[in-house]
Design an enzyme around this catalytic site. Structure first.
Site, PDB file in Angstrom:
ATOM      1  N   GLY A  37       0.857  -1.190   0.000  1.00  0.00           N
ATOM      2  CA  GLY A  37       0.000   0.000   0.000  1.00  0.00           C
ATOM      3  C   GLY A  37       0.891   1.237   0.000  1.00  0.00           C
ATOM      4  N   LYS A  68      -3.313  -9.938  -7.648  1.00  0.00           N
ATOM      5  CA  LYS A  68      -2.471  -9.130  -8.541  1.00  0.00           C
ATOM      6  C   LYS A  68      -1.286  -9.916  -9.088  1.00  0.00           C
ATOM      7  CE  LYS A  68      -4.639  -5.150  -7.997  1.00  0.00           C
ATOM      8  NZ  LYS A  68      -5.407  -4.564  -9.091  1.00  0.00           N
ATOM      9  N   ILE A 119       6.370  -4.791  10.489  1.00  0.00           N
ATOM     10  CA  ILE A 119       6.430  -3.378  10.865  1.00  0.00           C
ATOM     11  C   ILE A 119       5.100  -2.931  11.495  1.00  0.00           C
ATOM     12  CG2 ILE A 119       6.810  -1.033   9.976  1.00  0.00           C
ATOM     13  CD1 ILE A 119       9.216  -2.962   9.617  1.00  0.00           C
ATOM     14  N   THR A 120       4.008  -3.549  11.060  1.00  0.00           N
ATOM     15  CA  THR A 120       2.656  -3.158  11.455  1.00  0.00           C
ATOM     16  C   THR A 120       2.502  -2.913  12.951  1.00  0.00           C
ATOM     17  OG1 THR A 120       1.858  -4.506   9.641  1.00  0.00           O
ATOM     18  CG2 THR A 120       0.223  -3.820  11.275  1.00  0.00           C
ATOM     19  N   GLU A 121       1.865  -1.785  13.269  1.00  0.00           N
ATOM     20  CA  GLU A 121       1.593  -1.418  14.661  1.00  0.00           C
ATOM     21  C   GLU A 121       0.132  -1.725  14.977  1.00  0.00           C
ATOM     22  OE1 GLU A 121       2.392   2.712  15.355  1.00  0.00           O
ATOM     23  OE2 GLU A 121       1.653   2.648  17.415  1.00  0.00           O
ATOM     24  N   TYR A 159      17.151   5.495  16.339  1.00  0.00           N
ATOM     25  CA  TYR A 159      17.784   6.416  15.385  1.00  0.00           C
ATOM     26  C   TYR A 159      18.673   7.388  16.153  1.00  0.00           C
ATOM     27  CZ  TYR A 159      13.469   5.035  12.852  1.00  0.00           C
ATOM     28  OH  TYR A 159      12.409   4.352  12.310  1.00  0.00           O
ATOM     29  N   GLU A 170      13.164  -0.297  27.655  1.00  0.00           N
ATOM     30  CA  GLU A 170      12.204   0.647  28.214  1.00  0.00           C
ATOM     31  C   GLU A 170      11.395  -0.070  29.291  1.00  0.00           C
ATOM     32  OE1 GLU A 170      10.329   1.694  24.503  1.00  0.00           O
ATOM     33  OE2 GLU A 170       8.647   0.349  24.832  1.00  0.00           O
ATOM     34  N   HIS A 202       3.834   2.767  23.629  1.00  0.00           N
ATOM     35  CA  HIS A 202       3.971   1.371  23.224  1.00  0.00           C
ATOM     36  C   HIS A 202       3.050   0.494  24.078  1.00  0.00           C
ATOM     37  CE1 HIS A 202       8.298   2.008  21.550  1.00  0.00           C
ATOM     38  NE2 HIS A 202       7.385   2.217  20.634  1.00  0.00           N
TER      39      HIS A 202
END
Lengths: 289, 385
Positions: free
Chosen positions: A17, A42, A95-97, A158, A208, A246
């Site tokens: 997407g 597809k 990666i999906t949250e 990062y 964390e 989170h």
């Protein structure tokens, strides 16, 4: 060397997407071999130069892919993970949250019967600088080198990488393991992999509040890891009982505090910094010794 | 997401878990009516999301309908201060009027998702009615645990092990096992993150019921439970946090003076930490997420500034997906439309950072630009003093 991903990684994308396409292009620009994408219905077409397949099994058969990255919506993420595992992929990065916890409980149980390693969900992904980037991290802040980075956070990783690179300290591989309570690869798994990698000379571990994964990794480090380790725990000022963004970042029943984690890590010989601005300097100091 | 006791009991009842007979009321007269209809002693229980209601005077027994009305009148509209509400307390707007039971034993049942084993864990303890964290710390041997295999649910043999472990009489073992298995089914089917029956009572006539019930739900799974989502009670949440959630902003109010706007939960926590390290105190946690746009930034500013304790704002952005120029444009627009009076320190790093800094500089507004987190924290703490 590096861990889990390198120049031989052949990646397929599940969920092409808006987000998925953008990051697939970024990965290609970084030099990652993106060999296909899966979108039911597809198959046989292509999008932005990436060949499309109806199923993961078909994509793997025709492209010899050995890794997948998942960008599908949260409600479909567990299914995507299982499809990738069923197709025999050794590495799946989700990666999906916002994946429901029970979906992960079931997916995790399924994965135990396969050879698939899952990273995430709710994570920035994994990068071996100069070789392969899978995920949403900005590639340009990284530098090839010998420090392994493992973290539950995205942007805080990062930050740490930025500090290392600014001091001329390169990274072997950086893994964002994800901020959810149930994740495929935890600190302990990542630490073991880095410890066994001859070209990773030192580790940065960014934890964390919430859970006990940092303590478990610290126990292992104390007994098995000779490489220098620098650590930081986010949430030293977080109030108990509140979920800090989170899903997994919560102090519940007085457990999972930054204080406990920092004490366990210090006791394991890890250089634990109190300020997130000191991660790079602390690593530079440990490498000089 | 949290819900009220009476709502948790309704959900459990729908699955077949035995709960006392009771009705939710919102006025003293309704309490009277319900008590009269029941025709026996009732217990009047304040319905707020925080625990510790009993000790705070929010749970009382009424012998007559008149007494139920009196008690209801004193509790309703009052702020109940419990160990979990904080010093301001929580306004009571609803009550549960329930039958009283002849209690023989008070036990504890709980279900959580254990992170280390990535499985649900069913817990039972004979130390019912007490704070379970305290029991876990002082007498951990009193807590029995059964790990549940995903896909299998709580098995009958596991439930029997727990029931015998609790010392439930042989005549009631099957009933207890059934109760536990039904409770687990309700937990999994509703995507709960926590279920607690404390106390789980055995009556003198051999019945087993959930005298109290607490259920929390996985926010990520609410999309498939519209009925549960509808039970969200905004009165129980901080108004600023409710406002923030409308714009997909993750905001948690704290009591300091430095407002923070950060992208990413980990960096947002680390920003709070470094403010403290620099000698200040954070006014909030705020994660604007990975893909924040100019409008979200404006809403974020509005929310930050509606907290009157905020003396200065720190914007800390490490641009990955979120580009620094987009963020800077949003900050400038928001500052202009809102006429921001407090000092704002901006630290940008990552994708398109030069462009972002140029936008801030050319805006003609008085932003303090910082280099790195340490510099940013020191500057904002100095400005907040």
């Amino acid at each position: 060397m590096s861990i889990l991903v390198n120049e031989n990684t052949r990646l397929i994308v599940q969920g092409l997407g808006r987000e998925g396409s953008f990051h697939a292009q970024q990965a290609i620009a970084y030099g990652t071999k993106v060999v296909g994408a899966v979108k039911p219905g597809k198959g046989g077409t292509s999008q932005d130069g990436i060949p499309m397949f109806d199923t993961v099994a078909q994509a793997v058969r025709e492209t010899q892919a050995n890794a997948s990255v998942i960008f599908v919506p949260a409600s479909a993420a567990a299914d995507a993970i299982l499809e990738a595992a069923d197709a025999g992929l050794p590495l799946v990065v989700c990666i999906t949250e916002g994946v429901p916890t029970f979906d992960m409980v079931r997916a995790y149980a399924y994965l135990k019967s396969t050879k698939t390693r899952l990273i995430g969900p709710n994570c920035p992904g994994i990068i071996s600088p100069g070789k392969c980037k899978i995920g949403i991290m900005p590639g340009h802040i990284h530098k090839q080198g010998n420090v392994g980075v493992v973290s539950r956070s995205g942007t805080l990783t990062y930050e740490a990488v930025g500090q290392l690179t600014a001091l001329g300290i390169g990274q072997s591989t950086c893994i964002g393991i994800g901020g959810d309570p149930i994740i495929g690869t935890n600190f302990l798994d990542a630490v073991k992999l880095f410890n066994d990698d001859p070209e990773t000379h030192a580790l940065v571990m960014i934890g964390e509040i919430g859970g006990t994964a940092e303590e478990e990794a610290a126990t292992y480090i104390k007994a098995n890891v000779k490489k220098p380790v620098v650590g930081f725990i986010a949430g030293q000022t977080a109030p108990p009982g509140r979920r800090m963004g989170h899903a997994g970042a919560i102090i519940s029943g007085g457990k999972g505090t930054a204080k406990e984690k920092m004490a366990a890590m210090t006791a394991a010989g890890i250089t634990v910094v109190e300020s997130p601005a000191q991660i790079g300097e602390a690593m530079a100091a440990r490498l000089k010794k | 997401m949290k819900i009220h006791e009476f709502q948790a009991k309704q959900i459990l009842k729908n699955y077949g878990v035995t709960v006392p007979e009771g009705t939710e009321v919102r006025s003293a007269d309704q309490a009277y009516e319900v008590a009269k209809k029941m025709g026996r002693h009732v217990v009047v229980k304040a319905q707020i999301h925080a625990g510790g209601r009993g000790k705070a005077g929010g749970v009382k027994i009424a012998k007559t309908p008149e007494e139920a009305r009196e008690i209801a009148a004193t509790i309703l509209g009052k702020k109940l201060v419990t160990i979990q509400t904080g010093p301001d307390g929580q306004l009571v707007k609803r009550l549960l009027v329930e039958e009283t039971l002849p209690i023989a034993r008070e036990l504890y049942l709980g279900i959580v998702i254990d992170r280390a084993s990535a499985s649900p864990v069913f817990m039972a303890s004979s130390a019912g009615g007490m704070e379970i964290e305290k029991v876990a710390e002082e007498t951990p041997e009193l807590i029995l645990k059964e790990t549940i295999r995903p896909g299998f649910g709580l098995q009958a043999f596991q439930a029997r092990k727990l029931a015998f472990g609790l010392g439930i009489p042989a005549a009631s073992i099957a009933q207890a096992a059934d109760f536990m298995m039904t409770l687990y089914k309700a937990f999994e089917a509703s995507d709960a993150s926590l279920a607690e029956i404390n106390p789980f009572v055995l009556t003198t006539d051999g019945r087993l019921l959930a005298l109290d019930a607490k259920m929390n739900f996985d926010d990520n799974a609410l999309y498939r439970h519209k009925d549960i989502h509808a039970l969200r009670d905004l009165d129980e949440e901080d108004p600023l946090e409710v406002e923030a959630s409308k714009y997909n902003l993750n905001y948690i109010k704290l009591d300091g003076t430095v407002g923070c706007m950060v992208n990413g939960a980990g960096l947002a926590m680390a920003t709070m930490d470094i403010i403290k390290y620099a000698g200040g105190s954070p006014a909030n946690f705020l994660d604007v997420g990975g893909g924040a746009n100019a409008e979200q930034v404006r809403h974020a500013f509005e929310i930050l500034l509606s907290d009157k304790n905020v003396k200065a704002v720190l914007i800390n952005i490490f641009g990955g997906i979120l580009r620094c120029d987009v963020l800077a444009t949003g900050v400038v627009e928001a500052a202009k439309t809102l006429g921001i009076k407090v000092p704002v320190v901006v630290r940008l790093e990552g994708t398109n950072v030069q462009e972002g800094q140029r936008i801030l500089k050319d805006s003609g507004l008085n932003f303090t630009v910082a280099n790195g987190m340490k510099d940013a924290a020191e500057k904002v703490v100095a400005l907040a003093k």
